[in-house]
Design an enzyme around this catalytic site. Structure first.
Site, short mmCIF file in Angstrom:
data_model
loop_
_atom_site.label_atom_id
_atom_site.label_comp_id
_atom_site.label_asym_id
_atom_site.label_seq_id
_atom_site.Cartn_x
_atom_site.Cartn_y
_atom_site.Cartn_z
CG ASP A 51 61.86 19.56 76.09
OD1 ASP A 51 62.64 20.51 75.87
OD2 ASP A 51 60.70 19.51 75.66
CE1 TYR A 56 55.04 21.97 76.88
CE2 TYR A 56 56.96 21.12 78.00
CZ TYR A 56 56.29 21.39 76.84
OH TYR A 56 56.86 21.09 75.62
CE LYS A 82 60.04 22.94 74.20
NZ LYS A 82 60.09 22.12 75.43
N GLY A 226 56.61 13.64 70.89
CA GLY A 226 55.35 12.98 70.57
C GLY A 226 55.46 11.78 69.66
CB SER A 230 48.49 13.07 70.99
OG SER A 230 47.43 12.64 70.18
N GLY A 231 49.13 9.54 71.56
CA GLY A 231 48.52 8.33 72.12
C GLY A 231 48.06 7.31 71.11
CG LEU A 233 51.52 5.84 66.52
CD1 LEU A 233 52.84 6.31 65.93
CD2 LEU A 233 50.81 4.88 65.58
#
Length: 320
Positions: A51, A56, A82, A226, A230-231, A233
């Site tokens: 993806d 990006y 996208k 995600g 964003s980090g 977890l």
């Protein structure tokens, strides 16, 4: 790796997908060698869906992904990108904390027929391909003035995307967002195949407002972006790209205690929990190196006992 069907289409995604944002230099520059190694490692472990988006790195992720895929048979993977954020040439790059090595483009949000067709054409050129498997309308809620404007954007994009789908120029279509509301609006407008829902449904917080259940009933697939929030977890310091709030820190500690009791890595819980919902076809993880691919593949396949999930529910941290 397990494959799951995307909506009612014949497409099948691996349950772990490669999020290509880091290949565009998300937060930190990435070498072309590392970008290529990441893609090669992903395909080697059985990842089938990659993806990406023009957003990006202002086209950089698509360029690097295209180079990495050059010469590989395209029946080995699915490509999603996208539309909505159309890139226009600029004299300088729009760099910032998130995209330190962005290419020289500026973003114009455009959901018109011309804008969507040009966006896909430009993406195909950067990716070095003649076709895109899945096209997502990207973050319309971030640009809409109000709910009426949002519905107008989604409706306008739907007309073009559904035409492309009926012509076989894309095999599936959806929207990619960070909240449930745009997806609910989209479902009232037309028939979609899949949604990317990022930063909303995780092992620690399920804030989809019933969207996943609605999607399961309508045979619309959900791709969870995600899953590490964003980090936070995965041992990081941010939750949804901001410092971790105190209440989240407390719940992460509770989650970690349950993980330690069952000898389950927290990353394994984060990756595997979304896949327990019947609407979810895949979790999309941003990766920037072959070693990260190997780590996440390991977490995906780590043993998690049923008692772990039961304890999460008892603690009120997770629901099915």
């Amino acid at each position: 790796m397990e494959l799951r069907q995307i909506g009612k289409t014949p497409l099948k995604s691996s349950v772990l997908s490669l999020g290509a944002a880091p290949l565009g230099g998300l937060f930190a520059p990435v070498t072309e060698a590392d970008a290529s190694a990441t893609v090669e490692a992903s395909l080697r472990v059985g990842i089938k869906l990659i993806d990406v988006a023009p957003h990006y790195g202002q086209g950089l992720a698509e360029v690097r992904l295209g180079k990495a895929l050059q010469g590989l048979p395209n029946d080995n993977y699915l490509l999603s990108t996208k539309v909505g954020r159309l890139l226009e040439p600029s004299e300088s790059a729009t760099v910032g904390d998130n995209w330190p090595e962005a290419l020289n483009f500026t973003t114009v949000y455009d959901t018109s027929r011309r804008g969507i067709l040009k966006s896909l054409e430009d993406s195909c050129r950067r990716l070095g391909t003649s076709e895109i498997d899945i096209a997502f309308l990207h973050d319309p809620d971030r640009y809409a003035k109000d709910s009426s404007d949002l519905r107008g954007m989604i409706s306008e994009a739907y007309e073009t995307l559904s035409e492309l789908r009926s012509q076989g120029r894309v095999k599936a279509m959806g929207i990619g967002v960070n909240a449930a509301e745009p997806c609910f609006a989209a479902m009232q407008i037309g028939t979609w195949d899949c949604f990317v829902l990022a930063g909303t449904y995780s092992v620690l917080r399920q804030e989809d407002k019933g969207l996943l259940d609605a999607c399961a009933a309508a045979s619309v697939s959900v791709l969870i972006g995600g899953p590490y929030m964003s980090g936070a977890l995965a041992g990081g310091s941010t939750w949804r790209y901001r410092p971790i709030p105190p209440d989240i820190e407390d719940d992460i500690a509770r989650l970690k205690a349950i993980c330690d009791r069952h000898e389950v890595p927290m990353q394994a819980a984060a990756l595997q929990f979304p896949l327990r919902h019947p609407a979810v076809s895949s979790v999309i993880v941003g990766m920037r190196s072959a070693s990260e691919v190997a780590e996440n593949y390991g977490f995906l396949n780590a043993w998690v006992p049923d008692g772990f999930w039961s304890d999460l529910e008892k603690e009120g941290l997770a629901r099915r």
